[in-house]
Design an enzyme around this catalytic site. Sequence first.
Site, mmCIF file in Angstrom:
data_model
loop_
_atom_site.group_PDB
_atom_site.id
_atom_site.type_symbol
_atom_site.label_atom_id
_atom_site.label_comp_id
_atom_site.label_asym_id
_atom_site.label_seq_id
_atom_site.Cartn_x
_atom_site.Cartn_y
_atom_site.Cartn_z
ATOM 1 N N LYS A 1 -9.857 6.959 0.014
ATOM 2 C CA LYS A 1 -10.270 5.544 -0.084
ATOM 3 C C LYS A 1 -11.759 5.376 0.159
ATOM 4 C CE LYS A 1 -5.768 3.526 1.071
ATOM 5 N NZ LYS A 1 -4.940 4.711 1.396
ATOM 6 N N GLU B 1 -3.272 5.080 12.886
ATOM 7 C CA GLU B 1 -3.007 6.333 12.178
ATOM 8 C C GLU B 1 -3.396 7.532 13.032
ATOM 9 O OE1 GLU B 1 -4.654 6.554 8.237
ATOM 10 O OE2 GLU B 1 -3.232 8.152 7.710
ATOM 11 N N HIS C 1 -4.192 7.748 5.182
ATOM 12 C CA HIS C 1 -4.215 6.408 4.593
ATOM 13 C C HIS C 1 -5.638 5.867 4.730
ATOM 14 C CE1 HIS C 1 -2.620 2.612 3.192
ATOM 15 N NE2 HIS C 1 -3.053 1.982 4.260
ATOM 16 N N HIS D 1 -9.375 1.348 -1.994
ATOM 17 C CA HIS D 1 -7.936 1.254 -1.749
ATOM 18 C C HIS D 1 -7.286 0.743 -3.025
ATOM 19 C CE1 HIS D 1 -4.121 0.618 -0.053
ATOM 20 N NE2 HIS D 1 -4.416 -0.067 1.035
ATOM 21 N N PHE E 1 0.822 -2.706 4.405
ATOM 22 C CA PHE E 1 0.940 -4.108 4.744
ATOM 23 C C PHE E 1 2.423 -4.446 4.873
ATOM 24 C CE2 PHE E 1 -1.886 -7.616 4.634
ATOM 25 C CZ PHE E 1 -1.185 -8.736 4.215
ATOM 26 N N CYS F 1 0.795 -1.234 0.000
ATOM 27 C CA CYS F 1 0.000 0.000 0.000
ATOM 28 C C CYS F 1 0.825 1.280 0.000
ATOM 29 C CB CYS F 1 -0.918 0.017 1.218
ATOM 30 S SG CYS F 1 -1.477 -1.613 1.721
#
Lengths: 407, 420, 96
Positions: B336, B315, B304, B341, B401, B171
């Site tokens: 997103k 986050e 994110h 995503h 990830f 990501c």
Amino acid sequence: MGSEVAVTGLGTIGPCGHGREALASALAAGKPVAAEVDRSAGLHREEGAHLAALVVERDVSRWVPPAAARRMSFPSKLAVAAARMALADAGVAGDGDGAYVGVYLATTFGSVLFTEKLLRQILLEGAEAAQPFYFSECVANAATAQLAIALGARGPNVTITQREAGPLLAVASAAQAVREGRVERALVGAVEEITPLLHALLDRFDALARPQGGLPEMPRPFDRRRNGFLAGEGATVLVLEGEDAARARDARLLARVGWSGAGFDATASVTDWGVGEVTLAAGLRAGLERAPGGAASIAAVVSGASGSRRGDLLEARVLRAAWGKSPLPPVLTPKAIVGEYGGGILAPALLALEGAPFGPVQGFTETDAEAGVQPGSSAQRAPTSRLLLTGLASGGAAAWLVLERAP
Amino acid sequence: MPGADSGSAPSRTVVVTGLGAVTAFGWGADALWRGLNSGRAAIGGFDRFDSSGYRTHVAAQVDLAEEPLRPRGKPRRVSLADRFAIASAREAAAQAGLGAGAFARTGVYFGSSTGGMLESEVFFAALLAALGGGRAPAVDLLSSQQYNGPGDAVARALGAGGPVQTISAACASGAMAIGDALRAVRCGAVEAAVAGGSDSLCRLTYGGFNSLRSVDERPCRPFRAERVGLSIGEGAAALVLEPLERARARGARPLAVAAGEAATCDAHHMTSPHPKGAGAADAMRRALADASLDADEIDFINAHGTGTPLNDAAEQAAIAAVFGDRAAEIPVTSTKALVGHLLGAAGALEAVATIMCLRAGEVHPMPDTGTPDPALQLRLVLGSPLRPERVRHALSTSLAFGGANAALVLSRFGDDARGQ
Amino acid sequence: MSDTLAIRSKIKQLLVDALHLEGLAPADIADDAPLFGEGLGLDSVDALELVVALEKEFKIRIQSHEVGKESLASVSALAAFVEGRLAAAENANAGS
């Protein structure tokens, strides 16, 4: 900032075995280290390649305790093992000394076996059969991430996927980060696994060396009758740090990272090499001229030539164009021994820098007039001063790197 | 021809002169902007492959019928991810006023998490079927399988001569690619750069994330109390980056300043973020330092924001650590929530969205669904766009990830005295 | 009762096999020992992997909200959960 960057440790696991001694013996012998690939799944062509440079000693528990390796794919285990080996070689205590470390790894195919298993589950058993263990290793950065977790490396975690140019791009990236002070130390290298499926598919692209015209299956860099490369697996990790910092802790300097450059040949097709030698050579020549002594100061080329028809041809043309009227130095071709992919040519290059002998390449029997380059051999046991490493990727990317003996 | 210097090169202001995007809202940055402000997510049923066997059945799928121009080359050797990438790069190049022959000294820095995996799945299914006694399928479907497929396709389409490098860091790929491009342009290793990312929907990631039970059955709800998982999207984004002087010299209009970047790693766990967001906070701080800005100067955050329980909490913890008292006041949005995503393309797509927000002087909203999680004290932009008093500098973050984190600082062009 | 023992035994084997707990014999896993966090120290990904293995082995479905809860906390808890699912499936079949 602006200090030189040194290589202070090397860890390597490949078809030759674990560590530099096993690799050095194989390079001296000049024979490909290849094993039969398992064809029992029925994926292979009858008439295709049978061999790959496989890691035979797969037990890396000396470096990666089974409890930690529980959920790791093979590439992750290889990478962590090679990294610990490299840190030990560099004299860095345990898993680190609190330094801010970045990890820069190259891979072409990532975790092939787990990807295949996951796809089989999704396609044959249904999506709900997908196993989380497989997926968590199916990202290309799995090995890089596992390395960081194992060693507490909190700096940039970079996975470069640029096929045959990847390892050199990774070194260049890492060296720049060290140079600019963005990291104190970098673990950089390459990892690859070759599975029966991957081998069968590469073969179906006619990419692999195979028996032909009465000649046995063997990678033959620059040879007139070369017909492909030997697919190889393995991992190599180097430790990079600022030269000043390395000297301050009395580390052994294996090499100094010199000029690095990269380019692209837009005439290449997606799976092959192109005919852009003029543009590529211009970039290489300009880069070489930055070093004191220019191209003439390069004592040997550690080439990415692998036995591929068009790849080796392009490599030869680029080298000859870059050197112009001057004779080429010896052009060593370690991929004839350890195969394509794997840990790249990083480990053989460091050995060459130390003066390890490279025996005549077994697969080479006849010069290709079109290419006009022969694999060099080197019986010398004295350290080399400066090497050029090359990596031309199928699809068009190109990377070069100069490694020098540290003063 | 590019080659790395020894770190002693001068530091230049790097500007963005072209943007391109392909998303479920359509082909083009304009379609993206309209969609981002529509209040509705482009996340729903899809047919890229049969979704009936999966736990969830929604995604943000690109409408292929709207593709403006299919690239040349044998169709079976060009993946969908390649097509998204090429379209976004061409759009960015056109906006930047760069035509054929202009890319001899331009680098291409791209990100992808699965490359041509969608096509490879089709091949593999046919191969498995053939094992029962049939002819094996032709391998050309695998031609652009690898992660570097889209980046290479862009380089080939533009005739780039510079370094070409694909990063595959899940990501964070897109943001890290932009970071690489920014540094390369700044130190003069390249004359200009095209940076971006591309990923298509595929069974591997759709099934994989579902195996982690981290996909929402409904369009994701980042930072909401009801959040249960992410929504997967596909598409691509590309940016042209060059030194300000070069843009000026050739009369190109800077759209934004690529002010700073940083990449770090949690070194914590393969699938869960550090609970306090330590690595993400570190990336944010380093990006601010790289941009020579204080946290106080950030006017909004494009997070994110996947909508997974753990990511959003981590986050928020990172934002709180970096912004202190202001953490609950800085407007926060997540692209997103609208386009899903985009995995390897996410960081690039969100940089494009952030730049469009900077130019418009407003922060795009997330659809107003659910309730903000009271455990996460954030000022979420919901329902309608927000026009803060000041929109000069923005932060775009990616928490990947495997623990890689990336942060980009993007600034409006023109207001910053240093940008002149 | 023997069904329960058989199920517990299967679950212990499943834990070792599915989670690659090398060096651990199924018999060494205590029925009531905590599996997650402490005890065996398994984590969220292990829980998900275990769920997939349980679904395959016993042909049951486990909802996402049931993952990571008390029902999976120990071998005993898991066995009770599985038995409950199997019984429910049997009843459903009997009724149709």
